[in-house]
Design a protein around this motif. Structure first.
Motif, PDB file in Angstrom:
ATOM      1  N   GLU A 160       9.826  -4.591 -15.198  1.00  0.00           N
ATOM      2  CA  GLU A 160       8.718  -3.674 -14.907  1.00  0.00           C
ATOM      3  C   GLU A 160       7.842  -4.238 -13.780  1.00  0.00           C
ATOM      4  OE1 GLU A 160       4.785  -2.508 -17.364  1.00  0.00           O
ATOM      5  OE2 GLU A 160       6.681  -2.030 -18.393  1.00  0.00           O
ATOM      6  N   GLN A 161       7.542  -5.545 -13.861  1.00  0.00           N
ATOM      7  CA  GLN A 161       6.735  -6.191 -12.822  1.00  0.00           C
ATOM      8  C   GLN A 161       7.447  -6.186 -11.472  1.00  0.00           C
ATOM      9  OE1 GLN A 161       6.288  -9.977 -14.934  1.00  0.00           O
ATOM     10  NE2 GLN A 161       4.067  -9.747 -14.788  1.00  0.00           N
ATOM     11  N   ILE A 162       8.738  -6.498 -11.464  1.00  0.00           N
ATOM     12  CA  ILE A 162       9.457  -6.600 -10.190  1.00  0.00           C
ATOM     13  C   ILE A 162       9.533  -5.241  -9.509  1.00  0.00           C
ATOM     14  CG2 ILE A 162      11.835  -6.364 -11.051  1.00  0.00           C
ATOM     15  CD1 ILE A 162      10.763  -8.770  -8.294  1.00  0.00           C
ATOM     16  N   LYS A 163       9.675  -4.181 -10.271  1.00  0.00           N
ATOM     17  CA  LYS A 163       9.697  -2.832  -9.685  1.00  0.00           C
ATOM     18  C   LYS A 163       8.378  -2.527  -8.972  1.00  0.00           C
ATOM     19  CE  LYS A 163      13.094  -0.746 -12.771  1.00  0.00           C
ATOM     20  NZ  LYS A 163      13.329   0.208 -13.871  1.00  0.00           N
ATOM     21  N   LYS A 164       7.267  -2.911  -9.580  1.00  0.00           N
ATOM     22  CA  LYS A 164       5.957  -2.703  -8.957  1.00  0.00           C
ATOM     23  C   LYS A 164       5.810  -3.529  -7.688  1.00  0.00           C
ATOM     24  CE  LYS A 164       3.510  -1.485 -13.208  1.00  0.00           C
ATOM     25  NZ  LYS A 164       2.550  -1.951 -14.217  1.00  0.00           N
ATOM     26  N   ILE A 165       6.280  -4.774  -7.755  1.00  0.00           N
ATOM     27  CA  ILE A 165       6.192  -5.665  -6.587  1.00  0.00           C
ATOM     28  C   ILE A 165       7.031  -5.108  -5.433  1.00  0.00           C
ATOM     29  CG2 ILE A 165       6.915  -7.939  -5.750  1.00  0.00           C
ATOM     30  CD1 ILE A 165       4.882  -8.834  -7.498  1.00  0.00           C
ATOM     31  N   ILE A 166       8.239  -4.664  -5.723  1.00  0.00           N
ATOM     32  CA  ILE A 166       9.109  -4.106  -4.681  1.00  0.00           C
ATOM     33  C   ILE A 166       8.416  -2.908  -4.031  1.00  0.00           C
ATOM     34  CG2 ILE A 166      11.299  -2.879  -4.258  1.00  0.00           C
ATOM     35  CD1 ILE A 166      11.618  -5.927  -4.605  1.00  0.00           C
ATOM     36  N   GLY A 167       7.751  -2.078  -4.825  1.00  0.00           N
ATOM     37  CA  GLY A 167       7.003  -0.945  -4.289  1.00  0.00           C
ATOM     38  C   GLY A 167       5.903  -1.387  -3.339  1.00  0.00           C
ATOM     39  N   GLN A 168       5.200  -2.452  -3.696  1.00  0.00           N
ATOM     40  CA  GLN A 168       4.146  -2.981  -2.828  1.00  0.00           C
ATOM     41  C   GLN A 168       4.715  -3.573  -1.541  1.00  0.00           C
ATOM     42  OE1 GLN A 168       0.568  -3.156  -3.256  1.00  0.00           O
ATOM     43  NE2 GLN A 168       1.270  -1.437  -4.496  1.00  0.00           N
ATOM     44  N   ILE A 169       5.818  -4.287  -1.651  1.00  0.00           N
ATOM     45  CA  ILE A 169       6.439  -4.890  -0.468  1.00  0.00           C
ATOM     46  C   ILE A 169       6.935  -3.797   0.477  1.00  0.00           C
ATOM     47  CG2 ILE A 169       8.412  -6.266   0.329  1.00  0.00           C
ATOM     48  CD1 ILE A 169       8.063  -7.939  -2.284  1.00  0.00           C
ATOM     49  N   ASP A 170       7.553  -2.772  -0.083  1.00  0.00           N
ATOM     50  CA  ASP A 170       8.072  -1.666   0.736  1.00  0.00           C
ATOM     51  C   ASP A 170       6.970  -0.966   1.539  1.00  0.00           C
ATOM     52  OD1 ASP A 170      10.864  -1.557   0.635  1.00  0.00           O
ATOM     53  OD2 ASP A 170      10.881  -0.473  -1.274  1.00  0.00           O
ATOM     54  N   LYS A 171       5.722  -1.050   1.086  1.00  0.00           N
ATOM     55  CA  LYS A 171       4.619  -0.395   1.790  1.00  0.00           C
ATOM     56  C   LYS A 171       4.181  -1.145   3.049  1.00  0.00           C
ATOM     57  CE  LYS A 171       2.690   1.836  -2.300  1.00  0.00           C
ATOM     58  NZ  LYS A 171       1.573   1.840  -3.258  1.00  0.00           N
ATOM     59  N   GLN A 172       4.611  -2.402   3.192  1.00  0.00           N
ATOM     60  CA  GLN A 172       4.252  -3.164   4.387  1.00  0.00           C
ATOM     61  C   GLN A 172       4.921  -2.526   5.609  1.00  0.00           C
ATOM     62  OE1 GLN A 172       2.047  -5.872   4.330  1.00  0.00           O
ATOM     63  NE2 GLN A 172       1.819  -5.118   2.235  1.00  0.00           N
ATOM     64  N   ILE A 173       4.183  -2.357   6.677  1.00  0.00           N
ATOM     65  CA  ILE A 173       4.675  -1.649   7.868  1.00  0.00           C
ATOM     66  C   ILE A 173       5.962  -2.264   8.417  1.00  0.00           C
ATOM     67  CG2 ILE A 173       4.144  -1.106  10.287  1.00  0.00           C
ATOM     68  CD1 ILE A 173       1.212  -0.772   9.359  1.00  0.00           C
ATOM     69  N   GLU A 174       6.031  -3.592   8.496  1.00  0.00           N
ATOM     70  CA  GLU A 174       7.185  -4.251   9.110  1.00  0.00           C
ATOM     71  C   GLU A 174       8.386  -4.357   8.180  1.00  0.00           C
ATOM     72  OE1 GLU A 174       4.183  -5.610   8.744  1.00  0.00           O
ATOM     73  OE2 GLU A 174       3.423  -6.328  10.665  1.00  0.00           O
ATOM     74  N   VAL A 175       8.221  -4.012   6.923  1.00  0.00           N
ATOM     75  CA  VAL A 175       9.319  -4.096   5.962  1.00  0.00           C
ATOM     76  C   VAL A 175      10.197  -2.856   6.108  1.00  0.00           C
ATOM     77  CG1 VAL A 175       9.939  -4.076   3.507  1.00  0.00           C
ATOM     78  CG2 VAL A 175       8.117  -5.582   4.325  1.00  0.00           C
TER      79      VAL A 175
END
Length: 174
Positions: A58-73
């Motif tokens: 559950e935590q990793i899914k949230k983290i991946i969502g946050q990382i994906d929001k970074q412009i350069e990602v």
């Protein structure tokens, strides 16, 4: 849900400050990064971060969502250990006289599938690639003889299944 190890693959543009922003995502949630590696990826001009963390799915899914929001990602993924093939590498620096005086060291090197990288009058250097457990075992075996220096890389990993990102980016670049 219980914690488990996940390998995170992040495909990015190669921009200054991105590592800091990605690590801050983990830091804000008080999640320790077990291992971190950055390198070129299979796609020209695209970098890849490989990060190992222990958390719930559950935590990793949230983290991946946050990382994906970074412009350069470009895209971030998470994988379980059974879905990846992974290795770490390490170097040991040890006094040279031990190599010739302690037959047991030669046996340890041979049995662990490590290799001697260099030898001179003062020291020799051993390189070992493998799973973390193999490296930790070699460390314990060599530590009784005295290790002058030791360093270990972060995990490097590839997925057993095809990564869809390669096709996605190839289509985008055409």
């Amino acid at each position: 849900m219980e914690k488990q190890l996940f390998t995170v693959s992040i495909y990015t543009e190669n921009n200054i400050g991105l590592l800091n922003r990605i690590s801050a995502i983990f830091q804000r949630r008080h999640i320790n990064i077990e291992s971190l590696n950055t390198s070129a990826s299979e796609i020209e001009g695209v970098s890849r971060f490989t990060i190992v963390v222990s958390m719930t799915e559950e935590q990793i899914k949230k983290i991946i969502g946050q990382i994906d929001k970074q412009i350069e990602v470009i895209k971030a993924y998470y994988h379980r250990d059974e879905d990846t093939i992974y290795q770490e590498s390490c170097l040991f620096k040890i006094k040279s006289d031990l190599l010739f005086e302690e037959r047991q060291i030669q046996n340890i090197i041979k049995e662990s599938n490590a290799r001697i990288v260099t030898v001179n009058k003062e020291f020799f250097v051993i390189e070992k690639s493998g799973r973390r457990e193999e490296i930790e075992l070699l460390y314990r075996e060599l530590s009784v003889f005295g290790i002058m220096q030791f360093t270990r890389s972060g995990r490097i990993a590839v997925t057993k299944d095809e990564m869809k990102i390669s096709k996605m980016l190839q289509a985008f670049n055409q």
